[in-house]
Design a protein around this motif. Sequence first.
Motif, PDB file in Angstrom:
ATOM      1  N   ARG A   9       2.271 -77.550  27.689  1.00 48.17           N
ATOM      2  CA  ARG A   9       2.542 -78.046  26.571  1.00 48.17           C
ATOM      3  C   ARG A   9       3.190 -77.445  25.564  1.00 48.17           C
ATOM      4  O   ARG A   9       2.901 -76.273  25.261  1.00 48.17           O
ATOM      5  CB  ARG A   9       1.375 -78.790  25.933  1.00 48.17           C
ATOM      6  N   SER A  47       7.041 -88.832  25.316  1.00 49.97           N
ATOM      7  CA  SER A  47       7.371 -89.929  24.516  1.00 49.97           C
ATOM      8  C   SER A  47       8.199 -89.833  23.257  1.00 49.97           C
ATOM      9  O   SER A  47       8.680 -90.843  22.650  1.00 49.97           O
ATOM     10  CB  SER A  47       6.081 -90.614  24.122  1.00 49.97           C
ATOM     11  N   HIS A  55       3.944 -86.928  17.397  1.00 50.02           N
ATOM     12  CA  HIS A  55       2.745 -87.353  17.180  1.00 50.02           C
ATOM     13  C   HIS A  55       1.500 -86.731  17.749  1.00 50.02           C
ATOM     14  O   HIS A  55       0.717 -87.296  18.372  1.00 50.02           O
ATOM     15  CB  HIS A  55       2.860 -88.892  17.828  1.00 50.02           C
ATOM     16  N   GLU A  56       1.458 -85.272  17.748  1.00 48.06           N
ATOM     17  CA  GLU A  56       0.363 -84.506  18.174  1.00 48.06           C
ATOM     18  C   GLU A  56       0.649 -83.581  16.983  1.00 48.06           C
ATOM     19  O   GLU A  56       0.728 -82.361  17.150  1.00 48.06           O
ATOM     20  CB  GLU A  56       0.731 -83.967  19.480  1.00 48.06           C
ATOM     21  N   TRP A  72      -1.044 -90.397  18.685  1.00 49.21           N
ATOM     22  CA  TRP A  72      -0.074 -91.497  18.968  1.00 49.21           C
ATOM     23  C   TRP A  72      -0.499 -92.754  18.132  1.00 49.21           C
ATOM     24  O   TRP A  72       0.504 -93.457  17.428  1.00 49.21           O
ATOM     25  CB  TRP A  72      -0.081 -91.991  20.388  1.00 49.21           C
ATOM     26  N   CYS A 123       5.953 -84.225  22.977  1.00 51.18           N
ATOM     27  CA  CYS A 123       5.407 -85.134  24.024  1.00 51.18           C
ATOM     28  C   CYS A 123       6.584 -85.896  24.806  1.00 51.18           C
ATOM     29  O   CYS A 123       7.577 -85.934  24.046  1.00 51.18           O
ATOM     30  CB  CYS A 123       4.438 -86.239  23.446  1.00 51.18           C
ATOM     31  N   CYS A 151      -2.470 -86.549  21.873  1.00 50.58           N
ATOM     32  CA  CYS A 151      -1.777 -87.601  22.411  1.00 50.58           C
ATOM     33  C   CYS A 151      -1.867 -87.037  24.078  1.00 50.58           C
ATOM     34  O   CYS A 151      -2.579 -88.138  24.876  1.00 50.58           O
ATOM     35  CB  CYS A 151      -0.445 -87.521  22.375  1.00 50.58           C
TER      36      CYS A 151
HETATM   37 ZN   LIG Z   1       2.669 -88.483  23.131  1.00 52.46          ZN
END
Ligand SMILES: [Zn+2]
Length: 344
Positions: free
Chosen positions: A339, A50, A70-71, A96, A48, A157
């Motif tokens: 992704r 982030s 966090h995925e 997340w 991600c 996420c």
């Molecule tokens: Zn994310």
Amino acid sequence: MATARVGIAVMKTAQISGPGADFQIVEREIPKPGVGEVRIKVQACGVCHSDVLTKEGALPGIQYPRVPGHEVAGVIDELGEGVSEWNKGQRVGVGWHGGHDGTCSSCRRGDFRNCRNQKIAGISYDGGYQQYMVAPVEALVSIPDSLSAVEAAPLLCAGITTYNSLRHSGAFPGDLVAVQGIGGLGHLGIQFASKFGYKVAAIGRGSENAALAKKLGASMYIDSRASNAAEALQNMGGAQVILATAPNSKAMSELIDGLGPNGKLLVVGATFDPIEVTPPQLIFGSRAIQGWAAGTPADSEDTLRFAELTGVRPMIEPYPLERAGEAYARMLSGDAQFRVVLTM
Ligand SMILES: [Zn+2]
Ligand SMILES: [Zn+2]
């Protein structure tokens, strides 16, 4: 007399040793779950934007070395003490929302998403860029059988953020909803918005994603390089919601004039540059700008269930864990379709 040395079980981890450092693939001892935690054998982990926060140390207090991610999708492999609601072998994910305290003023009102002591997987503790991770039970998401690990991971996420923000946006079926950015978040946002029954305007830079945006469910495609996107939206009466997914504050600022009366710019693409707006832009038409961060594990389960029912799926580029650095660079390039997902 010879003594037998007990072998230590090890795993592969992609860690960041300090702010701004490159990814290192290292062996670590497989962690043990503590009280109220489970250990997950990770199968897939989305990359991600982030994750920049961990890679560059953009949030205060991150302890290094740190493993981003966090995925996360995988299988429970060991239960910590006191865990009774989850089973070994169960398919789970972590997004997340990596945990909440249950006691702060937000949690006492049931608003776990805005917990003042919220934990974030890959930031507060080691995330999914590794073969095994430990997570608190309040972060766990049950994954339905019909979704594979690589399909489920990005929904935890990118998926939940677009699904959950849109379903709380106040837009009704038939309303004009614009999705800015056709990337990791945007390609899912278009699908969810279309399945929610909105009239979807996809906004991208350049014409190359026009056909794909329509395939994903957009009614129209606006090339913001070739035309003024705000004007184009205004010509259709103005957007009820503009879901701003591309981390580009200038592009977001330019869209505010495309909002209709009581319209809302819904900001989910995270960047640190300021969004520029004048008070009259908001005052006339009672427009609003709102940010949104993901949601709780229960919201994630809603997202997965909705995806299962409607056929919403991420488009992914898989990379093996060993190539985490390359995968991360691919995500940052903005060229991934759409992704990047690490597989273990
Ligand atoms: Zn994310
Ligand atoms: Zn709390």
